[in-house]
Write a protein that holds these residues in place. Structure first.
Motif, PDB file in Angstrom:
ATOM      1  N   GLY A 117      -7.209  -6.684   9.048  1.00  0.00           N
ATOM      2  CA  GLY A 117      -7.275  -7.316   7.725  1.00  0.00           C
ATOM      3  C   GLY A 117      -8.379  -6.764   6.853  1.00  0.00           C
ATOM      4  O   GLY A 117      -8.709  -7.346   5.813  1.00  0.00           O
ATOM      5  N   HIS A 118      -8.972  -5.634   7.253  1.00  0.00           N
ATOM      6  CA  HIS A 118     -10.054  -5.034   6.473  1.00  0.00           C
ATOM      7  C   HIS A 118      -9.756  -3.545   6.234  1.00  0.00           C
ATOM      8  O   HIS A 118      -9.131  -2.879   7.052  1.00  0.00           O
ATOM      9  N   GLY A 119     -10.228  -3.032   5.106  1.00  0.00           N
ATOM     10  CA  GLY A 119     -10.178  -1.606   4.825  1.00  0.00           C
ATOM     11  C   GLY A 119      -8.796  -1.011   4.911  1.00  0.00           C
ATOM     12  O   GLY A 119      -7.811  -1.553   4.417  1.00  0.00           O
ATOM     13  N   LEU A 120      -8.715   0.164   5.586  1.00  0.00           N
ATOM     14  CA  LEU A 120      -7.451   0.876   5.707  1.00  0.00           C
ATOM     15  C   LEU A 120      -6.418   0.081   6.497  1.00  0.00           C
ATOM     16  O   LEU A 120      -5.213   0.238   6.293  1.00  0.00           O
ATOM     17  N   ALA A 121      -6.861  -0.782   7.443  1.00  0.00           N
ATOM     18  CA  ALA A 121      -5.933  -1.617   8.205  1.00  0.00           C
ATOM     19  C   ALA A 121      -5.177  -2.559   7.275  1.00  0.00           C
ATOM     20  O   ALA A 121      -4.000  -2.853   7.489  1.00  0.00           O
ATOM     21  N   LEU A 122      -5.843  -3.019   6.231  1.00  0.00           N
ATOM     22  CA  LEU A 122      -5.212  -3.909   5.252  1.00  0.00           C
ATOM     23  C   LEU A 122      -4.110  -3.163   4.498  1.00  0.00           C
ATOM     24  O   LEU A 122      -3.033  -3.714   4.244  1.00  0.00           O
ATOM     25  N   ILE A 123      -4.356  -1.904   4.150  1.00  0.00           N
ATOM     26  CA  ILE A 123      -3.353  -1.094   3.443  1.00  0.00           C
ATOM     27  C   ILE A 123      -2.176  -0.813   4.370  1.00  0.00           C
ATOM     28  O   ILE A 123      -1.007  -0.883   3.974  1.00  0.00           O
ATOM     29  N   ILE A 134     -10.993  11.324  13.538  1.00  0.00           N
ATOM     30  CA  ILE A 134      -9.650  11.030  13.024  1.00  0.00           C
ATOM     31  C   ILE A 134      -8.949  10.004  13.911  1.00  0.00           C
ATOM     32  O   ILE A 134      -8.295   9.083  13.422  1.00  0.00           O
ATOM     33  N   CYS A 135      -9.114  10.143  15.238  1.00  0.00           N
ATOM     34  CA  CYS A 135      -8.516   9.172  16.165  1.00  0.00           C
ATOM     35  C   CYS A 135      -9.058   7.773  15.925  1.00  0.00           C
ATOM     36  O   CYS A 135      -8.311   6.779  15.937  1.00  0.00           O
ATOM     37  N   VAL A 136     -10.363   7.671  15.687  1.00  0.00           N
ATOM     38  CA  VAL A 136     -10.985   6.370  15.416  1.00  0.00           C
ATOM     39  C   VAL A 136     -10.432   5.763  14.138  1.00  0.00           C
ATOM     40  O   VAL A 136     -10.111   4.572  14.073  1.00  0.00           O
ATOM     41  N   VAL A 137     -10.313   6.619  13.077  1.00  0.00           N
ATOM     42  CA  VAL A 137      -9.786   6.136  11.800  1.00  0.00           C
ATOM     43  C   VAL A 137      -8.350   5.630  11.957  1.00  0.00           C
ATOM     44  O   VAL A 137      -7.983   4.564  11.451  1.00  0.00           O
TER      45      VAL A 137
END
Length: 489
Positions: free
Chosen positions: A445-451, A433-436
């Motif tokens: 700019g990719h994946g959840l970071a983009l959201i 969870i910490c990594v996510v």
């Protein structure tokens, strides 16, 4: 009239300029060299002189060149010249002497970029310091020697020289004084030294030490046979010269600093212009890509419509529904140009996506919706939810062989709209969870970071995006967004 007695004769002072009167610069005196006597060799580094022979006969040696002069003739001595006088007649050699201080405020600015104070001093050294043959030492603000000339008088050389250098001379070492003031002091051997700070604005950038002269003391004869006793007017000119050198350094320093700032600004402007041109070219390329993408989308829509018609003709209603859903997905991403859209449309877009996943997994995928319809018209960031749902299939269900359950819920929670995407896929440890969460905040700019970035652009820091996971409650992505900025149905 002031009389200054010397070992070689005497000086009758007719006019000594007032140091505080800027209109006065000239000194006038009558120099008398007795028969058989000579003025010792000295340097006129602070003033130029004109000598008119009133009576007698003598030889002037100027820069090593002899000039035989008698009554009615005159001699000119340039600033920086070495000079000595010998009476070769049987009567006193009387000369009218008019002196004018050397002015050093004209210099040519170098076009190339100079290396700080040291570079400036090296430049003005060749322009007006070396030609004056002046004994001078210039330091930076840390008392490191930047320049030391080699024209100290013979007395200094004999008394204090160390391998031809004066670095360790008592009068040149730093002293515990008020460095921001001009002052005069005597070295341990009786010579007068001038200390001039170099001040730019309110900053001390260096110091000047110079002079090294024996001041004439009225009717008292010179006890130092090897050194020329300097008249008071000449001493004043020497100090003024050192102050002028300090001001010239400051002016050059200011000019160089200003020029460097202008150059840096010009470089920044040039970089900005290049960046603007690059952005313009990139924008044109992106516009071309969008145009091509729209063309390709139109081709895709036409193809999908043809496939849907074929599916109806062959009574393949499931295939027809799938094609229609896929077509609407593409049209949604192409037609929506605004940053925000109604939550109902965003949910509908996700439903179309899940319908296609249902074809893939069949009965192994169960989808549940628990949506508060009171918030259907709330405006949310465009296409922020589907990537979170897709993340469940890419990561949550990746290694799962059991029945896949996915639930989407929206409800009012703590003055906010809470959106929960829950799946029964892989359990996440606290470390996972910490990594996510770190990836969400990475701004990659990719994946959840983009959201996360999309939500931050929409709401600033007034939102929450979190993930929780345990073996009983599965894994949930939770998004809380403000309601105050949205219109409720």
């Amino acid at each position: 009239m002031k009389i200054q007695k010397t070992d070689w004769g005497y000086i009758e002072w007719r006019h000594i300029h007032d140091e505080n009167d800027k209109k006065q610069l000239m000194d006038i005196r009558i120099s008398v060299v007795l028969p058989g006597k000579s003025q010792p060799k000295h340097t006129h580094y602070s003033e130029e002189q004109m000598l008119y022979v009133i009576s007698g006969e003598g030889i002037h040696i100027i820069n090593g060149e002899k000039h035989h002069k008698k009554a009615g003739e005159f001699v000119y001595i340039d600033g920086g010249a070495t000079h000595e006088t010998h009476n070769i007649g049987n009567e006193p050699l009387r000369e009218l002497l008019v002196s004018n201080p050397v002015i050093v405020n004209n210099y040519d600015y170098k076009e190339e970029k100079l290396d700080g104070l040291k570079g400036i001093i090296e430049t003005i050294q060749s322009q007006f310091i070396e030609p004056l043959n002046i004994p001078i030492t210039i330091y930076d603000s840390s008392w490191n020697i930047l320049l030391q000339t080699k024209c100290f008088n013979n007395y200094c050389i004999k008394t204090c020289a160390l391998n031809g250098r004066f670095t360790y001379c008592n009068c040149l070492t730093p002293k515990n004084i008020s460095d921001d003031e001009e002052y005069t002091f005597k070295c341990s051997h009786g010579l007068t030294i001038y200390h001039i700070p170099i001040i730019y604005g309110e900053e001390i950038i260096g110091y000047i030490r110079g002079g090294h002269i024996l001041l004439a003391t009225g009717d008292k004869k010179n006890e130092y046979k090897e050194i020329y006793d300097t008249p008071a007017g000449t001493a004043m000119s020497i100090k003024r010269l050192l102050i002028q050198i300090s001001k010239s350094i400051v002016n050059y320093y200011g000019f160089t600093k200003l020029r460097n700032e202008v150059e840096e600004k010009n470089i920044a402007i040039e970089k900005t212009s290049k960046l603007r041109e690059e952005l313009k070219n990139n924008l044109i390329k992106e516009q071309e890509k969008v145009t091509n993408l729209k063309i390709n989308h139109h081709f895709l829509f036409n193809t999908l419509n043809s496939m849907a018609s074929m599916a109806l003709e062959k009574d393949c209603f499931d295939l027809y529904s799938a094609i229609i859903d896929l077509s609407k997905l593409f049209r949604y991403t192409m037609d929506v140009e605004s940053e925000f859209i109604e939550l109902e449309k965003e949910i509908d877009y996700v439903k179309k996506y899940l319908n296609l996943q249902k074809i893939r997994y069949g009965d192994k995928l169960e989808i549940e919706y628990d949506l508060d319809e009171d918030y259907n018209n709330l405006r949310v960031p465009f296409n922020f939810l589907q990537p979170i749902v897709e993340n469940a299939f890419v990561h949550g269900f990746k290694d799962s062989v059991n029945k896949k359950n996915l639930k989407i819920a929206t409800f009012f929670y703590n003055e906010r709209l809470r959106i929960v995407v829950n799946n029964n896929g892989s359990h996440l440890s606290d470390h996972d969870i910490c990594v996510v969460i770190q990836k969400m905040h990475s701004n990659s700019g990719h994946g959840l970071a983009l959201i996360h970035n999309k939500l931050q652009l929409a709401f600033g820091n007034n939102f929450k995006m979190d993930v929780v996971s345990n073996e009983k409650e599965d894994t949930s992505f939770i998004i809380d967004i403000p309601i105050l900025s949205m219109s409720k149905k």
